[in-house]
Design an enzyme around this catalytic site. Structure first.
Site, PDB file in Angstrom:
ATOM      1  N   HIS A 173      -6.042   3.451   0.499  1.00  0.00           N
ATOM      2  CA  HIS A 173      -5.860   3.201   1.928  1.00  0.00           C
ATOM      3  C   HIS A 173      -5.971   4.452   2.790  1.00  0.00           C
ATOM      4  O   HIS A 173      -6.081   4.351   4.012  1.00  0.00           O
ATOM      5  CB  HIS A 173      -4.530   2.487   2.190  1.00  0.00           C
ATOM      6  CG  HIS A 173      -3.299   3.323   1.964  1.00  0.00           C
ATOM      7  ND1 HIS A 173      -2.721   3.483   0.724  1.00  0.00           N
ATOM      8  CD2 HIS A 173      -2.525   4.043   2.826  1.00  0.00           C
ATOM      9  CE1 HIS A 173      -1.652   4.244   0.833  1.00  0.00           C
ATOM     10  NE2 HIS A 173      -1.508   4.601   2.089  1.00  0.00           N
ATOM     11  N   LYS A 193       5.378   5.720  -1.412  1.00  0.00           N
ATOM     12  CA  LYS A 193       6.193   6.552  -0.516  1.00  0.00           C
ATOM     13  C   LYS A 193       7.664   6.555  -0.905  1.00  0.00           C
ATOM     14  O   LYS A 193       8.422   7.393  -0.412  1.00  0.00           O
ATOM     15  CB  LYS A 193       6.038   6.085   0.928  1.00  0.00           C
ATOM     16  CG  LYS A 193       4.848   6.709   1.636  1.00  0.00           C
ATOM     17  CD  LYS A 193       4.879   6.453   3.124  1.00  0.00           C
ATOM     18  CE  LYS A 193       3.716   7.168   3.806  1.00  0.00           C
ATOM     19  NZ  LYS A 193       3.650   6.845   5.254  1.00  0.00           N
ATOM     20  N   HIS A 226       0.812  -1.223   0.000  1.00  0.00           N
ATOM     21  CA  HIS A 226       0.000   0.000   0.000  1.00  0.00           C
ATOM     22  C   HIS A 226       0.840   1.265   0.000  1.00  0.00           C
ATOM     23  O   HIS A 226       0.425   2.293  -0.533  1.00  0.00           O
ATOM     24  CB  HIS A 226      -0.964   0.009   1.199  1.00  0.00           C
ATOM     25  CG  HIS A 226      -0.317   0.320   2.509  1.00  0.00           C
ATOM     26  ND1 HIS A 226       0.426  -0.604   3.212  1.00  0.00           N
ATOM     27  CD2 HIS A 226      -0.301   1.458   3.260  1.00  0.00           C
ATOM     28  CE1 HIS A 226       0.870  -0.055   4.338  1.00  0.00           C
ATOM     29  NE2 HIS A 226       0.444   1.198   4.384  1.00  0.00           N
TER      30      HIS A 226
END
Length: 498
Positions: free
Chosen positions: A388, A339, A335
């Site tokens: 998410h 990043k 998820h």
């Protein structure tokens, strides 16, 4: 509005899920480009360049597959050093790493003008001249060299390739990709033919793409030839130059080329594409890339695995079919892969984020989805993972979806992510005790988080706490792998958003 995971579930019925290793790795290599700050598609182009050089070398067939995956995964250990780079520079670690690839750090006491400019541009870029000069002097050019030398990225990259079953030849190529022909490289200062042949090919392919993307193909060849005998194997340099002059090197290797053409060319090179992956192999790949994401910051250590454990427990408690629970776990593992495109200066920041920094944070779920949806059988997973941070009332991000837009799988991962985030240490506060975590989350029900998913979470947590209390009373609060400590909490709204 983006197509929701509920819609994808309907559209994906009947899909047989057959998938090859090259299809997954070539797609996830885009995430590694984010870590390196490289131009989009760097790993794919490096793969094409390196395989063309290998063909000229007449690389033995038993090593061809090893080189193929080494080229795609050569940067897989780089996230491990991102936090350290950020600490040294107090700037954007991705921009710095991209720039570092062009500089020669083997002569720290005789820096070039471009090296000095790099130091000045990347060290505390928002600070005043005096502060920046002081930090530059404190760090020194040798800090860059020692940073790379001491970084565990090389061993970690090799370890991940071994975990993925790529074999020792591919693993050693990744570990030695930054060695230099004259012995000035990392991590072991190997010299000449001591450097594995596959690593020497990877180094040249990497250089060719990085320089050509920034300054053009001829500049890439010129600098390659300038560093022949110092950085690079002279024989391989001659081969690359010959391919260039014959017009046989750069096809589909420009950032301007269509992405699908470049990737298809890479997939066409895979001699093992006929081998379809077992479910356990797909799980292993998801787990490996989850580790890559979590290694980017010490504040996210095992975060993805923790979210996956929580989400899988919730899915099972809610009675989801085994294949749906497995889908939830994989989406949870990956998820946060977006990043890798967020600078550690933001992820590790202890103070309030600026508006521009928040923009970068808000974008990471969308990047996650874009990466995962490159794999056809991952497209539903991509939607779930990309949602998410969405909330039932539309207050989430990046698309401000509301309850009817969100599948039960997306709701599960959202609950698991908030649970994990509250439980972990973060730059601005310590992790929260279990009971307080659940209390905070209960206030978000049912406006932001799904009530059924939360109820399932509580049942899972309670069950595991009971088991822990029987076997080890002193760790009864250590549920789902998190060390729940009795520490203060400062900002629930901020944390629930993250």
């Amino acid at each position: 509005m983006a197509q929701t995971s509920a819609a994808f579930r309907r559209n994906m019925r009947g899909f047989d899920g057959c998938i090859s290793l090259s299809e997954i790795i070539s797609a996830l290599s885009y995430a590694l480009d984010l870590t390196e700050g490289a131009v989009h598609g760097h790993a794919l182009r490096s793969c094409l360049l390196g395989m063309r050089i290998a063909e000229e070398v007449k690389l033995p067939s038993d090593q061809t597959s090893s080189l193929y995956f080494a080229l795609l995964l050569k940067d897989i250990g780089c996230s491990r050093s991102a936090s350290r780079m950020s600490q040294i520079l107090a700037g954007d670690d991705r921009a710095a790493r991209a720039a570092v690839n062009f500089e020669d750090w083997s002569r720290p006491h005789k820096p070039s003008l471009s090296t000095l400019k790099l130091l000045w541009s990347q060290v505390l870029p928002d600070a005043g001249r005096v502060v920046r000069a002081a930090r530059s002097f404190k760090n020194g050019i040798t800090r860059y060299q020692s940073f790379e030398r001491l970084s565990p990225r090389y061993d970690r990259g090799a370890s991940i390739l071994n975990e993925l079953g790529m074999g020792p030849i591919a693993a050693e190529a990744v570990r030695s990709v930054d060695e230099r022909w004259d012995g000035s490289g990392y991590p072991d200062s190997l010299k000449g033919e001591q450097i594995p042949l596959l690593a020497r090919i990877c180094a040249i392919a990497q250089h060719l793409d990085l320089v050509s993307a920034a300054a053009g193909a001829q500049s890439a060849i010129d600098t390659l030839e300038e560093r022949s005998g110092t950085w690079f194997d002279p024989q391989l340099v001659r081969i690359a130059g010959s391919l260039h002059r014959r017009g046989a090197l750069w096809n589909n290797c420009s950032p301007a080329d269509a992405e699908q053409d470049t990737r298809q060319a890479v997939l066409d090179l895979d001699s093992g594409k006929r081998h379809q992956l077992e479910s356990s192999q797909i799980d292993r790949i998801c787990e490996a890339f989850a580790d890559v994401v979590d290694a980017k910051s010490h504040f996210t250590f095992r975060h993805s695995q923790g979210v996956a454990d929580a989400a899988f427990g919730i899915a099972q408690a809610m009675g989801l079919a085994a294949d749906r629970a497995q889908l939830v776990r994989r989406a949870a593992l990956l998820h946060d892969i977006g990043k890798l495109g967020v600078a550690n200066a933001i992820l590790d920041k202890k103070s309030q984020l600026s508006a521009e920094e928040w923009k970068a944070v808000y974008e990471h779920p969308r990047i996650t989805r874009r990466i995962l949806e490159r794999v056809a059988p991952f497209r539903e997973m991509a939607v779930i993972a990309g949602e998410h941070h969405e909330k039932l009332d539309g207050s989430g991000y990046p698309d401000h979806l509301k309850g009817p837009d969100l599948s039960v799988e997306s709701r599960i991962v959202a609950v698991a992510d908030v649970y994990a985030a509250l439980s972990e240490d973060r730059p601005y506060r310590a992790g929260i005790e279990l009971d307080e975590t659940l209390s905070i989350m209960s206030k978000l029900i049912p406006v932001q988080l799904d009530a059924d998913c939360f109820e399932a979470l509580v049942s899972v947590v309670s069950s595991r706490r009971e088991i822990a209390s029987v076997h080890a009373p002193q760790v009864a609060n250590a549920t789902l792998g998190y060390p729940f400590k009795n520490r203060g909490f400062k900002d629930t709204a901020f944390e629930s958003a993250l």
